[in-house]
Motif scaffolding. Structure first.
Motif, PDB file in Angstrom:
ATOM      1  N   UNK A 163      16.513   1.421  -2.358  1.00 29.31           N
ATOM      2  CA  UNK A 163      15.773   0.664  -3.219  1.00 29.31           C
ATOM      3  C   UNK A 163      16.850   0.300  -4.547  1.00 29.31           C
ATOM      4  N   UNK A 164      17.293  -0.742  -4.762  1.00 29.33           N
ATOM      5  CA  UNK A 164      17.935  -1.137  -6.121  1.00 29.33           C
ATOM      6  C   UNK A 164      17.014  -1.562  -7.160  1.00 29.33           C
ATOM      7  N   UNK A 165      17.451  -0.941  -8.301  1.00 23.62           N
ATOM      8  CA  UNK A 165      16.492  -1.127  -9.521  1.00 23.62           C
ATOM      9  C   UNK A 165      16.312   0.307 -10.366  1.00 23.62           C
ATOM     10  N   UNK A 166      15.435   0.275 -11.428  1.00 20.02           N
ATOM     11  CA  UNK A 166      14.979   1.427 -11.807  1.00 20.02           C
ATOM     12  C   UNK A 166      13.562   1.271 -12.588  1.00 20.02           C
ATOM     13  N   UNK A 167      13.430   2.545 -13.300  1.00 28.12           N
ATOM     14  CA  UNK A 167      12.346   2.707 -14.043  1.00 28.12           C
ATOM     15  C   UNK A 167      12.835   2.645 -15.508  1.00 28.12           C
ATOM     16  N   UNK A 168      12.153   1.763 -16.367  1.00 28.72           N
ATOM     17  CA  UNK A 168      12.772   1.906 -17.629  1.00 28.72           C
ATOM     18  C   UNK A 168      11.789   2.278 -18.755  1.00 28.72           C
ATOM     19  N   UNK A 169      10.637   2.662 -18.321  1.00 29.73           N
ATOM     20  CA  UNK A 169       9.687   3.208 -19.319  1.00 29.73           C
ATOM     21  C   UNK A 169       8.545   3.932 -18.625  1.00 29.73           C
ATOM     22  N   UNK A 170       7.680   4.763 -19.231  1.00 32.02           N
ATOM     23  CA  UNK A 170       6.625   5.415 -18.753  1.00 32.02           C
ATOM     24  C   UNK A 170       6.531   6.545 -17.798  1.00 32.02           C
ATOM     25  N   UNK A 171       8.020   6.887 -17.238  1.00 30.50           N
ATOM     26  CA  UNK A 171       7.677   8.153 -16.397  1.00 30.50           C
ATOM     27  C   UNK A 171       7.368   9.397 -16.831  1.00 30.50           C
ATOM     28  N   UNK A 172       7.661   9.649 -18.309  1.00 32.46           N
ATOM     29  CA  UNK A 172       7.236  10.748 -18.951  1.00 32.46           C
ATOM     30  C   UNK A 172       5.756  10.925 -18.823  1.00 32.46           C
ATOM     31  N   UNK A 173       5.023  10.104 -18.702  1.00 39.29           N
ATOM     32  CA  UNK A 173       3.589  10.118 -18.651  1.00 39.29           C
ATOM     33  C   UNK A 173       3.247  10.739 -17.098  1.00 39.29           C
ATOM     34  N   UNK A 174       3.940  10.715 -16.396  1.00 42.07           N
ATOM     35  CA  UNK A 174       3.623  11.099 -14.740  1.00 42.07           C
ATOM     36  C   UNK A 174       4.056  12.551 -14.361  1.00 42.07           C
ATOM     37  N   UNK A 175       3.319  13.255 -14.008  1.00 43.62           N
ATOM     38  CA  UNK A 175       3.331  14.623 -13.705  1.00 43.62           C
ATOM     39  C   UNK A 175       3.800  14.600 -12.006  1.00 43.62           C
ATOM     40  N   UNK A 176       2.762  13.887 -11.399  1.00 41.90           N
ATOM     41  CA  UNK A 176       3.022  14.059 -10.115  1.00 41.90           C
ATOM     42  C   UNK A 176       2.686  12.791  -9.380  1.00 41.90           C
ATOM     43  N   UNK A 177       3.110  12.589  -8.120  1.00 49.40           N
ATOM     44  CA  UNK A 177       3.113  11.643  -7.275  1.00 49.40           C
ATOM     45  C   UNK A 177       2.675  11.595  -6.038  1.00 49.40           C
ATOM     46  N   UNK A 178       1.381  11.144  -5.525  1.00 49.80           N
ATOM     47  CA  UNK A 178       0.636  11.324  -4.420  1.00 49.80           C
ATOM     48  C   UNK A 178       0.468  10.253  -3.588  1.00 49.80           C
ATOM     49  N   UNK A 179       0.933  10.101  -2.605  1.00 46.35           N
ATOM     50  CA  UNK A 179       0.709   8.713  -1.539  1.00 46.35           C
ATOM     51  C   UNK A 179      -0.376   9.147  -0.571  1.00 46.35           C
ATOM     52  N   UNK A 180      -1.509   8.651  -0.654  1.00 47.32           N
ATOM     53  CA  UNK A 180      -2.752   8.826   0.208  1.00 47.32           C
ATOM     54  C   UNK A 180      -2.698   7.644   1.252  1.00 47.32           C
ATOM     55  N   UNK A 181      -2.398   8.045   2.396  1.00 46.73           N
ATOM     56  CA  UNK A 181      -2.398   7.106   3.520  1.00 46.73           C
ATOM     57  C   UNK A 181      -3.488   7.408   4.530  1.00 46.73           C
ATOM     58  N   UNK A 182      -3.595   6.854   5.594  1.00 46.99           N
ATOM     59  CA  UNK A 182      -4.268   6.907   6.792  1.00 46.99           C
ATOM     60  C   UNK A 182      -3.644   7.670   7.972  1.00 46.99           C
ATOM     61  N   UNK A 183      -2.563   8.150   7.674  1.00 48.32           N
ATOM     62  CA  UNK A 183      -1.930   9.105   8.848  1.00 48.32           C
ATOM     63  C   UNK A 183      -2.664  10.213   9.194  1.00 48.32           C
ATOM     64  N   UNK A 184      -2.618  10.815  10.287  1.00 50.68           N
ATOM     65  CA  UNK A 184      -3.282  12.010  10.512  1.00 50.68           C
ATOM     66  C   UNK A 184      -3.126  13.166   9.700  1.00 50.68           C
ATOM     67  N   UNK A 185      -3.679  13.866   9.405  1.00 50.32           N
ATOM     68  CA  UNK A 185      -3.613  15.243   8.529  1.00 50.32           C
ATOM     69  C   UNK A 185      -2.785  16.249   9.448  1.00 50.32           C
ATOM     70  N   UNK A 186      -2.811  16.021  10.767  1.00 50.48           N
ATOM     71  CA  UNK A 186      -2.256  17.053  11.407  1.00 50.48           C
ATOM     72  C   UNK A 186      -1.819  16.476  12.892  1.00 50.48           C
ATOM     73  N   UNK A 187      -0.768  17.025  13.280  1.00 48.66           N
ATOM     74  CA  UNK A 187      -0.323  16.578  14.645  1.00 48.66           C
ATOM     75  C   UNK A 187      -0.703  17.379  15.812  1.00 48.66           C
ATOM     76  N   UNK A 188      -1.614  18.529  15.571  1.00 42.61           N
ATOM     77  CA  UNK A 188      -1.781  19.330  16.539  1.00 42.61           C
ATOM     78  C   UNK A 188      -3.449  19.768  16.373  1.00 42.61           C
TER      79      UNK A 188
END
Length: 379
Positions: A163-188
């Protein structure tokens, strides 16, 4: 909606030349467009499996047991809630990725934001890729891949440009990043909702604390189907074995030794309130809620699983048997257990895909709960 209209035109064209169409769909616009409705229910999992109605659309109005009926013939639209006030802004500048060219934008923090647009307009490129990429690197922890990649498939995939570009403000307010998708929670099949949510650790501790287990000096590991000392030696805790067939695909059959219980006989001699560890894994979330009513550590996980509408899932049901929507709700339930401190950024890409309107309603309740706990949600 524009894509739905195009799909309906295509379906009408197929029907006009003499074809019969059978469509499995939750989208209410497509359901209303059908000439004949087959409604299955009344609920999910073990509580479903019945044909509630088969006939023209209008006849479904009289079927009170139908969940679909509630939304198809609703007299009022969705209830609108007062918009929340932003607690800050997460600003991106000069973002370029795929069809995005030098884009600058800002997302409000402490609220739920929906990014919309027609298919292919760049929504996923902006949020699920560029935003996730930039925030992950800014936090010093690029998003970890949840599953082992398919090595052979990966050989055919061209490397993605950064990705080209950047964050210019607000990142100090974020402690964690969680991506919640519909992929399986396990392969076995070893993975299930009890292990994924962490609930099984507390269940195993309860079994290890029983008088009989203490006399035998069994610890919590004795009750894990991933540890050799407690699991069935024949299937190694899988509950089934692979049967190789000459000139035919392999098939799975219940283990001839443990008969699907996963554990060895000595482990199954230990019971907690009359049930073995295998019996507990065979309980549904709803049944387990009653059984573990006096075990707060276990009930904490069960509570959120019930709230997200997964009360019909068995604790030991293999993760590979869960639908995408079910897997997504398991992930959200897991996060709801540990997101009370706030400060997290949740990113979901088209989370309602494949969900019934009743499931969408539950999903919105979950997302609002995350925001009320001080988190930011971008959909």
């Amino acid at each position: 909606p524009a894509d739905t209209e195009a799909l309906l035109r295509a379906l009408d064209g197929l029907k006009a030349v003499g074809n019969s169409l059978f469509v499995v769909e939750h989208d209410l616009d497509i359901v209303r467009h059908a000439d004949w409705i087959v409604d299955v229910g009344p609920a999910a999992g073990e509580l479903g499996g019945e044909i509630l109605y088969s006939g023209p659309l209008e006849g479904l109005k009289a079927v009170k047991a139908s969940q679909t009926r509630r939304y198809l013939f609703a007299k009022t639209g969705a209830r609108l809630r007062p918009p929340r006030l932003a607690q800050g802004w997460l600003a991106l500048a000069g973002v370029s990725r795929h069809n995005l060219r030098d884009v600058s934008c800002a997302f409000p923090l402490g609220v739920m934001t929906t990014v919309t647009g027609i298919s292919g307009s760049g929504k996923s490129s902006l949020v699920s890729q560029a935003l996730v990429d930039l925030v992950g690197h800014a936090l010093g922890a690029p998003l970890a891949v949840e599953e082992e990649p398919d090595t052979e498939a990966a050989l055919d995939v061209e490397p993605v440009a950064p990705t080209i570009g950047g964050l210019v403000d607000g990142i100090d307010s974020i402690k964690r990043l969680i991506v919640v998708d519909q992929k399986p929670i396990g392969r076995t099949p070893r993975s299930n909702i009890a292990t994924y949510t962490g609930m099984f650790d507390h269940v195993r501790a309860l079994f290890a604390a029983t008088p009989k287990a203490k006399r035998r000096h069994y610890d919590a590991g004795q009750f894990s189907f991933n540890v050799a000392k407690g699991r069935c030696p024949r299937c190694q805790g899988e509950g089934f074995v692979v049967v190789e067939l000459l000139f035919l695909p392999s098939v799975y059959a219940p283990c001839p030794v443990c008969h699907g219980a996963r554990y060895n006989p000595k482990t199954l001699e230990i019971d907690y309130r009359g049930k073995t560890i295998a019996d507990v894994l065979d309980l549904t979330v709803e049944a387990a809620w009653d059984f573990f009513a006096d075990a707060p550590n276990v009930c904490r996980s069960l509570k959120v699983l019930r709230e997200v509408g997964l009360n019909y899932i068995r604790l030991g049901q293999p993760a590979t048997e869960l639908s995408g929507g079910e897997a997504q709700r398991v992930k959200l339930a897991t996060e709801l257990q540990r997101s009370n401190k706030g400060g997290a950024l949740f990113v979901l890409d088209e989370p309602t895909t494949g969900l019934h309107p009743s499931d969408v309603e539950r999903l919105l309740n979950q997302l609002n709960a995350l925001v009320d706990a001080g988190n930011t949600v971008i959909v």
